[in-house]
Design an enzyme around this catalytic site. Structure first.
Site, short mmCIF file in Angstrom:
data_model
loop_
_atom_site.label_atom_id
_atom_site.label_comp_id
_atom_site.label_asym_id
_atom_site.label_seq_id
_atom_site.Cartn_x
_atom_site.Cartn_y
_atom_site.Cartn_z
N ASP A 205 3.96 29.05 -61.77
CA ASP A 205 4.70 27.83 -62.49
C ASP A 205 3.93 27.66 -63.84
OD1 ASP A 205 6.32 25.72 -62.76
OD2 ASP A 205 5.60 24.71 -61.14
N LYS B 160 -7.25 33.67 -57.59
CA LYS B 160 -8.46 32.40 -57.66
C LYS B 160 -9.29 32.89 -56.59
CE LYS B 160 -10.73 29.12 -59.74
NZ LYS B 160 -11.58 29.50 -61.04
N TYR C 252 3.51 24.54 -52.57
CA TYR C 252 4.59 23.84 -52.88
C TYR C 252 5.58 23.64 -51.59
CZ TYR C 252 4.19 24.26 -57.90
OH TYR C 252 3.75 24.29 -59.24
#
Ligand code: NAD
Length: 369
Positions: A247, A191, A141
């Site tokens: 989020d 991940k 972001y």
């Protein structure tokens, strides 16, 4: 205790639920002899309309002069067509950066009385009590470049997932600190089978874990975490993850409690004011109808008392008052399954009445003694 609270209602239901949270803080101040001074500022679409920018400089100054910030929500269809750097959500990202709000805490708590409001079966959600610790000032972001480009003659686009070691380290340490006072288990979500940033995240999590021998660390891939949150939510205690994964997972987790309108959050900084806001957005579909659930905002105010002012007892009184009101059968529309429901204002009144009532307070305090 005298404390200054900057209030940024923002847009849509943000205005309605923030008013409710302020009413609750006022009654707490009365009962416990504190003085909370409220100063208001514009953010999001409201600030765009008045000042031509989603985060005016004097809003930032108001926040920096306060001991804590209470925020509603930003956004709405009215501003959807603006270029991305001018949209209301930019105001939110900018205030996070301005105040260095690196740690977003989102507790997910099961309420017995709301079992019928959750889309999950009782046996899956009973006793659920975990907290998501989301990194808030880095990652996709905020990384640069983030832009559209032309590659040859073709349209292309890039976003950047960038983290510095110390940014990862401090959020993971925050998660372990929380776990020490809870059930002593940290689930670090990444991940690492694909992303280099996640490999470093995993390494740092393992390093920090050595400082906390009493806390168990597990690593979980984000796709598996998304599944486990539904299949076995009781499994989690403290979940720590980077900005975008946090989020998405926290919105998913909100459904365990039955409604986004139940989920509070705290965004903490090291020095200066921390910020407290409901997880939900401005809910344009119900804005202005006196229909929003104010509980997420009210529980955010409770988090403010706990984390910024050290007023644990007062925070618990608010949380217990919310539970009492729910146990008494009061519901806003989002929780009512089509049955009778209270308006935003009436729900606030019900919670304020419990806090203001001497005997109710005594009962609450006895429960915690
Ligand atoms: P949203 O959270 O506003 O609404 C999603 C759904 O939940 C809607 O059906 C809404 O009615 C319901 N809902 C939300 N809060 C509720 C409450 N307190 N009580 C009852 N129901 C509630 O998300 P969205 O619709 O995706 O986004 C709407 C706008 O809000 C967009 O402009 C988005 O960018 C913005 N947004 C802002 C924030 C924030 O300010 N932190 C967060 C998310 C979205």
């Amino acid at each position: 205790m005298i404390k200054k609270v900057a209030v940024l209602p923002g847009d849509g239901v943000g205005k309605e639920v923030t008013k409710g949270a302020v009413d609750v803080l006022k009654v707490v101040a009365q009962r416990f002899n504190h003085q909370f001074e409220f100063t208001y500022g514009l953010i999001g679409g409201a600030a765009i309309d008045e000042e031509g920018t989603p985060l005016p400089i004097h809003t930032v100054e108001t926040c920096k002069q306060a001991d804590a910030v209470l925020l509603g929500a930003v956004g709405g269809t009215k501003w959807d067509e603006l270029p991305s750097h001018m949209r209301p959500e930019r105001g939110l990202l900018a205030i996070r950066k301005e105040l260095d709000l690196y740690a977003n805490l989102r507790p997910v708590t099961y309420y017995d009385s709301l079992v019928d409001s959750s889309p999950l079966k009782k046996e899956y959600i009973e006793g659920v009590d975990f907290i998501i610790v989301r990194e808030l000032t880095g990652g996709l972001y905020f990384g640069k470049p983030s832009e559209r480009r032309t590659e040859g003659s073709k349209e292309a686009v890039v976003d950047t997932l960038f983290y510095k070691r110390d940014e990862i380290e401090r959020i993971i340490r925050q998660a372990f600190e929380m776990a020490v006072n809870r059930r002593k288990k940290v689930t670090s979500v990444d991940k690492a089978n694909v992303l280099e940033s996640s490999c470093l995240w995993r390494e740092i999590a393992a390093e920090v874990a050595k400082e906390y021998p009493d806390v168990e660390l597990e690593h979980m891939l984000v796709d598996s975490a998304a599944m486990q949150l539904i299949r076995n939510p009781q499994h989690f205690d403290v979940v720590v993850t980077e900005n975008m994964f946090g989020d998405i997972l926290s919105d998913e987790a909100s459904m365990l409690t039955g409604s986004l309108g139940m989920l509070p959050s705290a965004s903490l900084t090291v020095n200066g004011p921390s910020l407290y806001e409901p997880v939900h957005g401005s809910a344009p579909d119900i804005a202005g109808q006196n229909k929003a659930n104010p509980i997420a905002a009210i529980l955010s105010a409770a988090m403010m008392l706990r984390y910024s002012f050290g007023l644990e007892e007062e925070a618990k009184v608010i949380e217990q008052a919310v539970e009492n009101v729910l146990n008494a059968g009061h519901r806003t529309a989002d929780l009512a399954n089509g049955l009778h429901y209270l308006s935003t204002e009436k729900m606030v009144e019900a919670i304020v009445d419990v806090i203001a009532d001497d005997s109710a307070i005594v009962n609450i305090m006895t429960a915690y003694s």
